[in-house]
Design a protein around this motif. Structure first.
Motif, PDB file in Angstrom:
ATOM      1  N   PHE A   1      35.332  44.311  45.046  1.00 21.98           N
ATOM      2  CA  PHE A   1      35.018  45.304  44.024  1.00 21.98           C
ATOM      3  C   PHE A   1      35.648  46.656  44.376  1.00 21.98           C
ATOM      4  O   PHE A   1      35.795  46.990  45.557  1.00 21.98           O
ATOM      5  N   LEU A   2      35.992  47.408  43.338  1.00 22.47           N
ATOM      6  CA  LEU A   2      36.671  48.688  43.542  1.00 22.47           C
ATOM      7  C   LEU A   2      35.844  49.646  44.388  1.00 22.47           C
ATOM      8  O   LEU A   2      36.391  50.415  45.183  1.00 22.47           O
ATOM      9  N   ASP A   3      34.525  49.618  44.210  1.00 18.91           N
ATOM     10  CA  ASP A   3      33.689  50.546  44.979  1.00 18.91           C
ATOM     11  C   ASP A   3      33.529  50.124  46.435  1.00 18.91           C
ATOM     12  O   ASP A   3      32.857  50.802  47.217  1.00 18.91           O
ATOM     13  N   GLU A   4      34.156  49.019  46.812  1.00 21.25           N
ATOM     14  CA  GLU A   4      34.154  48.579  48.195  1.00 21.25           C
ATOM     15  C   GLU A   4      35.465  48.922  48.917  1.00 21.25           C
ATOM     16  O   GLU A   4      35.651  48.563  50.074  1.00 21.25           O
ATOM     17  N   LEU A   5      36.349  49.608  48.214  1.00 26.00           N
ATOM     18  CA  LEU A   5      37.659  49.933  48.758  1.00 26.00           C
ATOM     19  C   LEU A   5      37.716  51.372  49.237  1.00 26.00           C
ATOM     20  O   LEU A   5      36.938  52.227  48.798  1.00 26.00           O
ATOM     21  N   SER A   6      38.692  51.654  50.094  1.00 24.35           N
ATOM     22  CA  SER A   6      38.971  53.039  50.462  1.00 24.35           C
ATOM     23  C   SER A   6      39.669  53.733  49.303  1.00 24.35           C
ATOM     24  O   SER A   6      40.123  53.083  48.343  1.00 24.35           O
ATOM     25  N   GLY A   7      39.781  55.055  49.394  1.00 25.25           N
ATOM     26  CA  GLY A   7      40.451  55.794  48.330  1.00 25.25           C
ATOM     27  C   GLY A   7      41.892  55.361  48.151  1.00 25.25           C
ATOM     28  O   GLY A   7      42.385  55.221  47.020  1.00 25.25           O
ATOM     29  N   GLY A   8      42.594  55.141  49.259  1.00 21.76           N
ATOM     30  CA  GLY A   8      43.985  54.710  49.177  1.00 21.76           C
ATOM     31  C   GLY A   8      44.131  53.327  48.584  1.00 21.76           C
ATOM     32  O   GLY A   8      45.055  53.061  47.819  1.00 21.76           O
ATOM     33  N   GLN A   9      43.211  52.413  48.925  1.00 23.02           N
ATOM     34  CA  GLN A   9      43.259  51.072  48.360  1.00 23.02           C
ATOM     35  C   GLN A   9      42.997  51.102  46.858  1.00 23.02           C
ATOM     36  O   GLN A   9      43.656  50.383  46.085  1.00 23.02           O
ATOM     37  N   ARG A  10      42.053  51.924  46.421  1.00 21.06           N
ATOM     38  CA  ARG A  10      41.798  52.050  44.975  1.00 21.06           C
ATOM     39  C   ARG A  10      43.022  52.600  44.261  1.00 21.06           C
ATOM     40  O   ARG A  10      43.380  52.143  43.161  1.00 21.06           O
ATOM     41  N   GLN A  11      43.673  53.589  44.869  1.00 22.96           N
ATOM     42  CA  GLN A  11      44.864  54.156  44.249  1.00 22.96           C
ATOM     43  C   GLN A  11      45.944  53.089  44.073  1.00 22.96           C
ATOM     44  O   GLN A  11      46.587  53.004  43.038  1.00 22.96           O
ATOM     45  N   ARG A  12      46.132  52.271  45.094  1.00 20.26           N
ATOM     46  CA  ARG A  12      47.121  51.198  44.997  1.00 20.26           C
ATOM     47  C   ARG A  12      46.735  50.192  43.925  1.00 20.26           C
ATOM     48  O   ARG A  12      47.590  49.630  43.227  1.00 20.26           O
ATOM     49  N   ALA A  13      45.442  49.956  43.737  1.00 20.52           N
ATOM     50  CA  ALA A  13      44.997  49.030  42.696  1.00 20.52           C
ATOM     51  C   ALA A  13      45.345  49.562  41.309  1.00 20.52           C
ATOM     52  O   ALA A  13      45.788  48.798  40.426  1.00 20.52           O
ATOM     53  N   PHE A  14      45.178  50.860  41.093  1.00 19.95           N
ATOM     54  CA  PHE A  14      45.532  51.435  39.792  1.00 19.95           C
ATOM     55  C   PHE A  14      47.046  51.405  39.575  1.00 19.95           C
ATOM     56  O   PHE A  14      47.514  51.187  38.461  1.00 19.95           O
ATOM     57  N   VAL A  15      47.815  51.633  40.626  1.00 21.96           N
ATOM     58  CA  VAL A  15      49.266  51.516  40.508  1.00 21.96           C
ATOM     59  C   VAL A  15      49.650  50.082  40.176  1.00 21.96           C
ATOM     60  O   VAL A  15      50.519  49.836  39.325  1.00 21.96           O
ATOM     61  N   ALA A  16      48.992  49.112  40.809  1.00 14.15           N
ATOM     62  CA  ALA A  16      49.270  47.702  40.518  1.00 14.15           C
ATOM     63  C   ALA A  16      48.973  47.376  39.055  1.00 14.15           C
ATOM     64  O   ALA A  16      49.713  46.612  38.414  1.00 14.15           O
ATOM     65  N   MET A  17      47.912  47.929  38.513  1.00 14.08           N
ATOM     66  CA  MET A  17      47.603  47.723  37.102  1.00 14.08           C
ATOM     67  C   MET A  17      48.736  48.244  36.222  1.00 14.08           C
ATOM     68  O   MET A  17      49.146  47.596  35.246  1.00 14.08           O
ATOM     69  N   THR A  18      49.252  49.413  36.561  1.00 16.43           N
ATOM     70  CA  THR A  18      50.350  49.999  35.789  1.00 16.43           C
ATOM     71  C   THR A  18      51.608  49.145  35.911  1.00 16.43           C
ATOM     72  O   THR A  18      52.310  48.930  34.918  1.00 16.43           O
ATOM     73  N   LEU A  19      51.887  48.625  37.097  1.00 16.02           N
ATOM     74  CA  LEU A  19      53.060  47.765  37.278  1.00 16.02           C
ATOM     75  C   LEU A  19      52.916  46.471  36.503  1.00 16.02           C
ATOM     76  O   LEU A  19      53.886  45.969  35.918  1.00 16.02           O
ATOM     77  N   ALA A  20      51.716  45.900  36.479  1.00 18.94           N
ATOM     78  CA  ALA A  20      51.494  44.635  35.781  1.00 18.94           C
ATOM     79  C   ALA A  20      51.758  44.761  34.283  1.00 18.94           C
ATOM     80  O   ALA A  20      52.105  43.773  33.631  1.00 18.94           O
ATOM     81  N   GLN A  21      51.625  45.965  33.751  1.00 18.20           N
ATOM     82  CA  GLN A  21      51.899  46.177  32.325  1.00 18.20           C
ATOM     83  C   GLN A  21      53.364  45.917  31.992  1.00 18.20           C
ATOM     84  O   GLN A  21      53.699  45.578  30.864  1.00 18.20           O
ATOM     85  N   ASP A  22      54.237  46.084  32.996  1.00 16.94           N
ATOM     86  CA  ASP A  22      55.655  45.737  32.883  1.00 16.94           C
ATOM     87  C   ASP A  22      56.325  46.456  31.714  1.00 16.94           C
ATOM     88  O   ASP A  22      57.116  45.867  30.966  1.00 16.94           O
ATOM     89  N   ALA A  23      56.016  47.732  31.549  1.00  9.09           N
ATOM     90  CA  ALA A  23      56.644  48.524  30.489  1.00  9.09           C
ATOM     91  C   ALA A  23      58.041  48.962  30.916  1.00  9.09           C
ATOM     92  O   ALA A  23      58.354  49.024  32.106  1.00  9.09           O
ATOM     93  N   ASP A  24      58.874  49.271  29.938  1.00  3.36           N
ATOM     94  CA  ASP A  24      60.223  49.750  30.242  1.00  3.36           C
ATOM     95  C   ASP A  24      60.191  51.111  30.920  1.00  3.36           C
ATOM     96  O   ASP A  24      61.005  51.392  31.810  1.00  3.36           O
ATOM     97  N   CYS A  25      59.268  51.971  30.471  1.00  4.40           N
ATOM     98  CA  CYS A  25      59.141  53.327  31.015  1.00  4.40           C
ATOM     99  C   CYS A  25      57.760  53.471  31.633  1.00  4.40           C
ATOM    100  O   CYS A  25      56.749  53.169  30.990  1.00  4.40           O
TER     101      CYS A  25
END
Length: 255
Positions: A132-156
């Motif tokens: 769960f997100l609330d079980e992660l460190s701040g840096g791990q949560r940040q990477r999770a949000f970046v991963a969500m953005t990458l998974a969207q696979d948008a051109d920009c």
């Protein structure tokens, strides 16, 4: 290609973004730099249609941001905001899967699962998929949000301070990943960065902002000079280049 024409956003009598026009070519990583209050985050928010400009026009991949249907725009443009608050108790895998919604419409298939798995692996998050997100460190949560953005696979892809809370290893790894997405997959990446050494060493181009205006825009080597950075930030800054690396020095001597 991201095109901005005459963009202005005011709060009362203060223009936080003041008649900004620029063109950001596709397939490049562009860093937006500048002191606090320069208008960097506001500019990104307007490009992503999270904030409505008072005047101006924005096009992303040829689409008018103001008039394009949301589901169409979301397949071409993604953004990671500076502050992300989720009240629901989600696992890392659930969060990253949200990035596929513009493609799956809530009915994910094998292609969506592939993008989620690749994003988790790219950010070293596969071992945390069921945590769960609330079980992660701040840096791990940040990477999770970046991963969500990458998974969207948008051109920009737009990122507002994506390196917040990250240690040096993960910050460098993330910048290498984003740079590779531009070079190998033709993605257009725009990041607001406060670490000007990271910007100097990873960005293809730089947009320098101050007081809501564009102070300079161009290739990184042209914009990131000691003279220009000193004016931008209001303190003595030197830039040293050695081969392919660059060191931006803004520390005063103790002598």
């Amino acid at each position: 290609m991201i095109e901005v024409e005459g963009l202005t956003k005011r709060y009362g009598a203060t223009a936080v973004v003041d008649d900004v026009s620029l063109r950001l070519p596709e397939g490049r990583l562009t860093a937006v730099i500048g002191p606090n209050g320069a208008g960097k985050s506001t500019l990104l928010s307007m490009i992503a249609r999270l904030m409505k400009p008072d005047t101006g026009r924005i096009r992303v991949a040829g689409l008018d941001v103001a008039s394009t249907a949301g589901e169409v725009l979301a397949r071409r443009l993604s953004i990671l905001r500076q502050e992300n608050h989720i009240t629901a108790r989600l696992t890392v895998g659930d969060l990253v899967a949200f990035g596929r919604f513009p493609h799956s419409g809530g009915r994910p298939g094998p292609e969506d699962a592939r993008h989620v798995a690749e994003a988790l692996a790219a950010l070293d998050l596969a071992p945390f998929r069921d945590r769960f997100l609330d079980e992660l460190s701040g840096g791990q949560r940040q990477r999770a949000f970046v991963a969500m953005t990458l998974a969207q696979d948008a051109d920009c892809m737009l990122f507002d301070e994506p390196l917040a809370s990250l240690d040096i290893r993960h910050a460098i790894s993330m910048m290498e990943l984003l740079r590779d997405l531009c070079r190998n997959k033709g993605k257009t990446v725009v990041l607001v960065l406060h670490d000007i050494n990271i910007a100097a060493n990873f960005a293809d181009g730089v947009v320098a902002m101050k007081d809501g205006r564009i102070e300079a825009v161009g290739d990184t080597g042209e914009v990131m000079t000691g003279e220009r950075l000193s004016r931008l930030y209001g303190l003595p800054i030197s830039v040293e280049r050695n081969g392919g690396s660059c060191i931006v020095n803004y520390f005063r001597s103790r002598d």
